[in-house]
Design a protein around this motif. Structure first.
Motif, PDB file in Angstrom:
ATOM      1  N   ALA A 177       7.853  -6.285  -9.525  1.00 49.90           N
ATOM      2  CA  ALA A 177       9.245  -6.248  -9.074  1.00 49.90           C
ATOM      3  C   ALA A 177      10.187  -6.672 -10.197  1.00 49.90           C
ATOM      4  CB  ALA A 177       9.433  -7.157  -7.859  1.00 49.90           C
ATOM      5  N   MET A 178       9.792  -7.723 -10.949  1.00 48.34           N
ATOM      6  CA  MET A 178      10.645  -8.173 -12.049  1.00 48.34           C
ATOM      7  C   MET A 178      10.809  -7.074 -13.081  1.00 48.34           C
ATOM      8  SD  MET A 178       8.941 -11.896 -12.426  1.00 48.34           S
ATOM      9  CE  MET A 178      10.102 -12.795 -13.396  1.00 48.34           C
ATOM     10  N   ALA A 179       9.726  -6.333 -13.329  1.00 46.61           N
ATOM     11  CA  ALA A 179       9.795  -5.263 -14.320  1.00 46.61           C
ATOM     12  C   ALA A 179      10.741  -4.162 -13.869  1.00 46.61           C
ATOM     13  CB  ALA A 179       8.394  -4.691 -14.553  1.00 46.61           C
ATOM     14  N   HIS A 180      10.583  -3.728 -12.604  1.00 45.97           N
ATOM     15  CA  HIS A 180      11.459  -2.659 -12.106  1.00 45.97           C
ATOM     16  C   HIS A 180      12.913  -3.111 -12.119  1.00 45.97           C
ATOM     17  CE1 HIS A 180       7.802  -0.713 -10.756  1.00 45.97           C
ATOM     18  NE2 HIS A 180       8.511   0.370 -10.485  1.00 45.97           N
TER      19      HIS A 180
ATOM     20  N   ILE B  25      12.659  -5.149  -2.855  1.00 44.84           N
ATOM     21  CA  ILE B  25      13.322  -5.465  -4.122  1.00 44.84           C
ATOM     22  C   ILE B  25      12.961  -4.424  -5.190  1.00 44.84           C
ATOM     23  CG2 ILE B  25      13.477  -7.160  -5.990  1.00 44.84           C
ATOM     24  CD1 ILE B  25      15.006  -7.906  -3.447  1.00 44.84           C
ATOM     25  N   ILE B  26      11.686  -4.045  -5.258  1.00 41.40           N
ATOM     26  CA  ILE B  26      11.280  -3.034  -6.247  1.00 41.40           C
ATOM     27  C   ILE B  26      12.085  -1.759  -6.061  1.00 41.40           C
ATOM     28  CG2 ILE B  26       9.450  -1.379  -6.846  1.00 41.40           C
ATOM     29  CD1 ILE B  26       7.432  -3.499  -6.605  1.00 41.40           C
ATOM     30  N   SER B  27      12.072  -1.228  -4.825  1.00 37.89           N
ATOM     31  CA  SER B  27      12.662   0.100  -4.633  1.00 37.89           C
ATOM     32  C   SER B  27      14.183   0.061  -4.724  1.00 37.89           C
ATOM     33  CB  SER B  27      12.203   0.702  -3.313  1.00 37.89           C
ATOM     34  OG  SER B  27      12.479  -0.168  -2.251  1.00 37.89           O
ATOM     35  N   VAL B  28      14.805  -0.979  -4.162  1.00 37.69           N
ATOM     36  CA  VAL B  28      16.267  -1.008  -4.159  1.00 37.69           C
ATOM     37  C   VAL B  28      16.813  -1.280  -5.565  1.00 37.69           C
ATOM     38  CG1 VAL B  28      18.292  -2.188  -3.281  1.00 37.69           C
ATOM     39  CG2 VAL B  28      16.431  -1.635  -1.735  1.00 37.69           C
TER      40      VAL B  28
ATOM     41  N   ILE C  71       0.861  -1.193   0.000  1.00 37.00           N
ATOM     42  CA  ILE C  71       0.000   0.000   0.000  1.00 37.00           C
ATOM     43  C   ILE C  71       0.894   1.238   0.000  1.00 37.00           C
ATOM     44  CG2 ILE C  71      -1.583   1.341   1.391  1.00 37.00           C
ATOM     45  CD1 ILE C  71      -3.228  -0.724   0.552  1.00 37.00           C
ATOM     46  N   ALA C  72       1.997   1.157   0.756  1.00 35.71           N
ATOM     47  CA  ALA C  72       2.940   2.272   0.768  1.00 35.71           C
ATOM     48  C   ALA C  72       3.491   2.505  -0.629  1.00 35.71           C
ATOM     49  CB  ALA C  72       4.079   1.982   1.743  1.00 35.71           C
ATOM     50  N   ASP C  73       3.841   1.409  -1.292  1.00 38.32           N
ATOM     51  CA  ASP C  73       4.340   1.507  -2.661  1.00 38.32           C
ATOM     52  C   ASP C  73       3.291   2.174  -3.544  1.00 38.32           C
ATOM     53  OD1 ASP C  73       6.148   0.873  -4.836  1.00 38.32           O
ATOM     54  OD2 ASP C  73       4.694  -0.643  -5.424  1.00 38.32           O
ATOM     55  N   ALA C  74       2.032   1.732  -3.390  1.00 38.60           N
ATOM     56  CA  ALA C  74       0.949   2.274  -4.212  1.00 38.60           C
ATOM     57  C   ALA C  74       0.768   3.760  -3.953  1.00 38.60           C
ATOM     58  CB  ALA C  74      -0.348   1.522  -3.929  1.00 38.60           C
ATOM     59  N   ILE C  75       0.660   4.140  -2.673  1.00 40.55           N
ATOM     60  CA  ILE C  75       0.402   5.548  -2.354  1.00 40.55           C
ATOM     61  C   ILE C  75       1.543   6.436  -2.828  1.00 40.55           C
ATOM     62  CG2 ILE C  75       0.177   7.202  -0.454  1.00 40.55           C
ATOM     63  CD1 ILE C  75      -1.573   5.242   0.967  1.00 40.55           C
ATOM     64  N   SER C  76       2.781   5.935  -2.677  1.00 37.28           N
ATOM     65  CA  SER C  76       3.879   6.817  -3.067  1.00 37.28           C
ATOM     66  C   SER C  76       3.918   7.025  -4.569  1.00 37.28           C
ATOM     67  CB  SER C  76       5.215   6.293  -2.551  1.00 37.28           C
ATOM     68  OG  SER C  76       5.321   4.930  -2.776  1.00 37.28           O
ATOM     69  N   HIS C  77       3.266   6.161  -5.355  1.00 35.80           N
ATOM     70  CA  HIS C  77       3.140   6.442  -6.788  1.00 35.80           C
ATOM     71  C   HIS C  77       1.952   7.369  -7.063  1.00 35.80           C
ATOM     72  CE1 HIS C  77       5.832   2.984  -7.318  1.00 35.80           C
ATOM     73  NE2 HIS C  77       6.075   3.470  -8.510  1.00 35.80           N
TER      74      HIS C  77
ATOM     75  N   SER D  33      11.203  16.433  -3.230  1.00 37.11           N
ATOM     76  CA  SER D  33      12.660  16.498  -3.185  1.00 37.11           C
ATOM     77  C   SER D  33      13.324  15.184  -3.587  1.00 37.11           C
ATOM     78  CB  SER D  33      13.130  16.936  -1.805  1.00 37.11           C
ATOM     79  OG  SER D  33      12.358  16.353  -0.810  1.00 37.11           O
ATOM     80  N   VAL D  34      12.723  14.043  -3.255  1.00 32.84           N
ATOM     81  CA  VAL D  34      13.458  12.805  -3.518  1.00 32.84           C
ATOM     82  C   VAL D  34      12.783  11.873  -4.525  1.00 32.84           C
ATOM     83  CG1 VAL D  34      14.591  12.852  -1.294  1.00 32.84           C
ATOM     84  CG2 VAL D  34      12.476  11.576  -1.555  1.00 32.84           C
ATOM     85  N   GLY D  35      11.540  12.138  -4.933  1.00 32.51           N
ATOM     86  CA  GLY D  35      10.912  11.298  -5.939  1.00 32.51           C
ATOM     87  C   GLY D  35      10.346  10.003  -5.389  1.00 32.51           C
ATOM     88  N   ALA D  36       9.553   9.334  -6.244  1.00 33.67           N
ATOM     89  CA  ALA D  36       8.811   8.159  -5.801  1.00 33.67           C
ATOM     90  C   ALA D  36       9.700   7.002  -5.345  1.00 33.67           C
ATOM     91  CB  ALA D  36       7.883   7.682  -6.921  1.00 33.67           C
ATOM     92  N   ILE D  37      10.815   6.769  -6.047  1.00 30.54           N
ATOM     93  CA  ILE D  37      11.644   5.598  -5.718  1.00 30.54           C
ATOM     94  C   ILE D  37      12.127   5.653  -4.289  1.00 30.54           C
ATOM     95  CG2 ILE D  37      13.622   4.233  -6.449  1.00 30.54           C
ATOM     96  CD1 ILE D  37      14.172   6.612  -8.379  1.00 30.54           C
TER      97      ILE D  37
END
Lengths: 290, 289
Positions: B45-48, B102-105, A33-39, A202-206
């Motif tokens: 994750a595989m895509a990223h 894994i996605i973010s890193v 959900i965190a991943d989703a919201i941050s996008h 400042s730091v973007g979604a990633i």
């Protein structure tokens, strides 16, 4: 020197704000959900721009807050209607994020908002975008925004500490003794949205995703105590920010990307070396008892 | 109108159209199995994770060669899935956090490499950025041929193993019992997902390619309960999304291709959610009355 210092301070604030909030989500098995919201906050930011015609802090925070809560709400509703949760998250966040990206291309070159910025942020420009009151500069706006969201988050966690803790570890029991679970859920979603949007510019979604999930997961490998976990998450967030900046400085690469990579290295270290739950200690224990 | 038709007469555009149709079809069909196996977010994750692979290949060989990029993307995507499985298996971190890490890193590391390339290489590195959101307009003839042939092969393989995939998805124990090589089939499905990701990244981009695996099959679920029908319908929805996304982004210049494809797929999903003949909201409402 102050230039680098402001960037490091910004990174550390992102690390602490996202690290603490995100660790709650990691415990609740809601990292994605965190991943989703941050996008999806991107859509909120673009929407706020279309309404207010500026990239001011307040409309942006409101827009992102609304979209963040909507994201959580859409995921919940789809899940309740029978869609498995991973697919529900996948559909909602890709749709809203794609919409945000497409809308950005309609804005064109009027403002410093583009798709690359949305992913990678522009932390290198943070020190120049300062808060000016009567011609006196009071430091970067991003630092002020992150600082206020951090204080708000800490205040909310402090106020609802018991409720958050009980509903995280034993939702059934929490329900029986009358803890407002739905309220706590959306409270957390609001905290995530605010942390995200304050960091996003400042730091973007990633890096937002990385700072929300990785420090919390790393801390989870290092301790079994709730309060200690929050502290360690904040510390890992700070360490990732500082060492990430070092890496980026030496090799002249993306600061946000380097901070995310640094967080990954800390997680990797914890997974092997954690004195409690590390891979090596587990192996040693297993061989002793077998 | 004639100006609109003129666009389609260009040979390159026709190729892009065919490529995006087939890519969408392959991802819809393969995505159906991914969806039912509850691996939708793993595919994200595989895509990223494909991004660092592409960059590493460029750093090592210093040339822009699509086949080399695909090899790199395949390697890092596979490393990513195995890392996720290893984290879940060997630590107390749960699957959702493992996927998020894994996605973010991996993606963050990919961005580090991308900026490293932009700083340090003298050669022509322009265009690597387009792997992030995809750009159909920048595709050359050979790229599109690669996408078309690749997608075609993926569809054929899926068709050949359709029955086996169906069994291992719904009843892995039974499949094991009658002697199907379940772990081989799981690995093959993984390879097909990697296939979709690597041939799709140029057109759709690493950030949103997973949506083509998730959304069309999920839309198909609202029209049927039969896996065979679902896979084909998912393929058709995927093909529609792919083609309309490619057309829209070619007709209106600045629009990025990947996000347009995803929005087309989302629209199909939304309509299915409302009017689907099996579980649609409208149908439920009518039944209640």
């Amino acid at each position: 020197m102050t230039y680098a210092l402001w960037i490091i301070i910004t990174g550390c604030l992102v690390g602490v704000t996202c690290g603490v909030t995100g660790s709650l989500l990691v415990l609740r098995k809601m990292s994605m959900i965190a991943d989703a919201i941050s996008h999806t906050v991107l859509l909120g930011i673009v929407g706020a721009f279309f309404v207010s015609q500026s990239l001011n802090g307040i409309p942006m925070l409101i827009g992102a807050g609304i979209v963040g809560i909507l994201t959580a709400f859409f995921v919940e509703s789809l899940h309740a209607s029978g869609v498995q949760s991973d697919a529900a998250i996948g559909v909602v966040f890709t749709s809203l994020f794609a919409l945000g990206v497409v809308l950005i291309s309609f804005i064109g070159d009027q403002v410093h908002l583009d798709t690359k910025h949305a992913l990678m942020g522009e932390i290198a420009f943070v020190p120049w975008d300062t808060l000016q009151v009567n011609g006196v500069s009071y430091g970067p706006i991003a630092v002020w925004m992150l600082g206020s969201v951090l204080i708000l988050n800490i205040l909310l966690i402090w106020l609802f500490y018991k409720e958050i803790k009980i509903s995280t570890f034993d939702p059934q029991y929490a329900k029986i003794i009358g803890v407002p679970i739905v309220f706590v859920h959306y409270l957390l979603m609001t905290m995530v949205s605010l942390s995200t949007v304050a960091s996003f510019d400042s730091v973007g979604a990633i890096l937002v995703v990385a700072m929300l999930i990785v420090p919390g997961a790393t801390a989870y490998l290092l301790t079994d105590r709730f309060f200690t976990l929050l502290l360690i998450s904040a510390l890992i967030g700070i360490l990732s920010a500082i060492s990430g900046y070092g890496i980026a400085y030496v090799w002249n690469v993306s600061i946000a990307g380097a901070m995310a990579s640094a967080a990954g290295v800390f997680f990797l270290l914890a997974i092997f070396l954690s004195p409690k739950h590390g891979y090596i200690i587990r192996k040693v224990r297993n061989s002793r008892y077998s | 109108m004639s100006a609109f038709l003129d666009i389609f007469s260009g040979a390159n555009v026709q190729w892009v159209l065919i490529g995006s149709l087939l890519l969408g079809f392959a991802s819809g069909v393969i995505g159906s199995f991914v969806l039912l196996k509850k691996q939708s977010l793993i595919s994200d994750a595989m895509a990223h994770a494909a991004l660092p692979g592409v960059c590493i290949m460029y750093i090592i060989f210093e040339i822009k060669s699509v086949p080399l990029f695909l090899v790199g993307a395949t390697i890092t995507s596979l490393i990513a899935t195995h890392s996720i499985q290893a984290i879940i298996k060997h630590s107390r971190v749960k699957s959702d956090a493992a996927i998020g890490i894994i996605i973010s890193v991996f993606f963050g590391f990919g961005i580090v490499l991308l900026t490293y390339i932009q700083q340090n290489s003298s050669g022509n590195q322009a265009g690597l950025d387009s792997f992030i959101f995809g750009q159909a307009a920048s595709l050359v003839r050979s790229d599109v041929e690669l996408i078309t042939i690749g997608a075609f092969i993926l569809v054929i393989i899926t068709a050949l193993f359709f029955k086996e995939f169906k069994l291992t998805t719904f009843d892995p124990q039974f499949a094991q019992g009658i002697g199907l090589p379940v772990s081989f089939l799981n690995g093959l499905l993984l390879a097909l997902v990697v296939g979709v990701v690597v041939i799709g990244i140029q057109m759709v981009g690493v950030v949103l390619i997973a949506a083509l695996l998730i959304t069309p099959p999920l839309a198909a679920r609202y029209w049927t309960e039969n896996l065979g029908v679902m896979a084909i319908l998912g393929g058709i929805f995927g093909a529609l999304s792919g083609a309309s996304g490619a057309i829209l982004s070619t007709v209106m210049e600045n629009l990025p291709t990947g996000p347009m494809m995803v929005l087309s797929a989302s629209t199909i999903f939304f309509l299915s959610l409302l009017f689907g003949s099996k579980k649609g909201i409208a149908l439920k409402a009518v039944r209640q009355v």
